[in-house]
Design an enzyme around this catalytic site. Structure first.
Site, PDB file in Angstrom:
ATOM      1  CB  CYS A 198      19.722  34.356  31.658  1.00  0.00           C
ATOM      2  SG  CYS A 198      18.231  35.387  31.750  1.00  0.00           S
ATOM      3  CG  ASP A 227      14.711  32.248  33.531  1.00  0.00           C
ATOM      4  OD1 ASP A 227      14.416  31.356  34.361  1.00  0.00           O
ATOM      5  OD2 ASP A 227      13.941  32.593  32.623  1.00  0.00           O
ATOM      6  NE  ARG A 242      12.204  29.681  33.376  1.00  0.00           N
ATOM      7  CZ  ARG A 242      11.586  29.994  32.242  1.00  0.00           C
ATOM      8  NH1 ARG A 242      10.594  29.257  31.806  1.00  0.00           N
ATOM      9  NH2 ARG A 242      11.965  31.051  31.549  1.00  0.00           N
ATOM     10  CG  HIS A 270      17.561  30.657  29.539  1.00  0.00           C
ATOM     11  ND1 HIS A 270      16.186  30.614  29.673  1.00  0.00           N
ATOM     12  CD2 HIS A 270      17.929  31.886  29.929  1.00  0.00           C
ATOM     13  CE1 HIS A 270      15.760  31.779  30.146  1.00  0.00           C
ATOM     14  NE2 HIS A 270      16.797  32.573  30.309  1.00  0.00           N
ATOM     15  CB  CYS A 319      15.944  33.948  27.205  1.00  0.00           C
ATOM     16  SG  CYS A 319      16.706  35.301  28.132  1.00  0.00           S
TER      17      CYS A 319
HETATM   18 CO    CO Z   1      16.740  34.643  30.305  1.00  0.00          CO
END
Ligand code: CO
Length: 222
Positions: free
Chosen positions: A43, A45, A47, A99, A102
């Protein structure tokens, strides 16, 4: 006071110095070629970084990241990345890593108009529809959300396995193997969903078999 982007140049300078002090030939070697064993599909993202959570160095992982680690047949980016990784880099493992927490999966669980994001999130809404019976029995919203993250990883692994280049390379070399993982932001741990690649490939081949194994094997002998 440095601007946030200027800090990056400072960090980069320190990183170059530390690499060169450990190994004066580091960048000379790095610039020669890449030979990664892994393709990581994760992803976007901020993090859920790829290399840092895997403890991997430059050159070790080929990476594709998008919202909610989706592999869609009409997405030229994922198709090109997978094809290149399989046919040219000859990666041994393809990892789809979702994750928990998400935002993309959460948005897909919420039936509302999100404009340009709609067609992308529909990939995940389709996963919800495919597994609606199981998901709707989970009363706790957070647990249902976690489960959709896992099922999305599973379905995206299947989408990778549907690809002709993956099937063909596997018949020839018994690689790449596809893995489904989830990164748990709450603990930092990577969880292996233990997707049975062989079984999944066999299960879907009735519909998605794109390779004639006799033909592939006859090419190998030549
Ligand atoms: Co995500």
């Amino acid at each position: 006071m440095l601007q946030s982007y200027e800090v990056i140049f400072e960090n980069n300078k320190k990183w170059v110095e530390s690499k060169v002090s450990q190994d004066p030939e580091f960048f000379k070697e790095l610039s020669k070629t890449q030979n990664p064993d892994f393709l990581y599909i994760g992803c976007s993202d901020s993090r859920a970084t790829a290399e840092e959570i895997m403890g991997a160095k430059p050159g070790e992982v080929f990476v594709l990241r998008n919202i909610a680690n989706v592999v869609n047949t009409l997405d030229m980016s994922s198709a090109a990345v997978i094809q290149y990784a399989v046919e040219h880099l000859k990666v041994k493992h393809i990892i789809v890593c979702g994750h928990y927490n998400c935002g993309g999966v959460k948005a897909a669980m919420t039936p509302q108009d999100l404009g340009l994001l709609n067609p992308w999130l529909r990939n995940i809404r389709d996963v919800y529809r495919l597994h609606q019976v199981e998901l709707d029995t989970i009363e706790d919203e957070e647990k249902r959300y976690d489960r959709l993250v896992e099922l999305n990883v599973q379905e995206q692994c299947i989408n990778v396995i549907k690809m002709a280049c993956v099937q063909e390379r596997y018949i020839l070399e018994e690689y790449p193997v596809v893995h489904g993982w989830v990164f748990d932001l709450r603990t930092g741990k990577i969880i292996d969903l233990e997707i049975d690649f062989e079984k999944t490939l066999k299960d879907i081949q009735k519909i998605y078999n794109l390779t004639d194994s006799d033909w592939v094997m006859s090419r190998k002998k030549k």
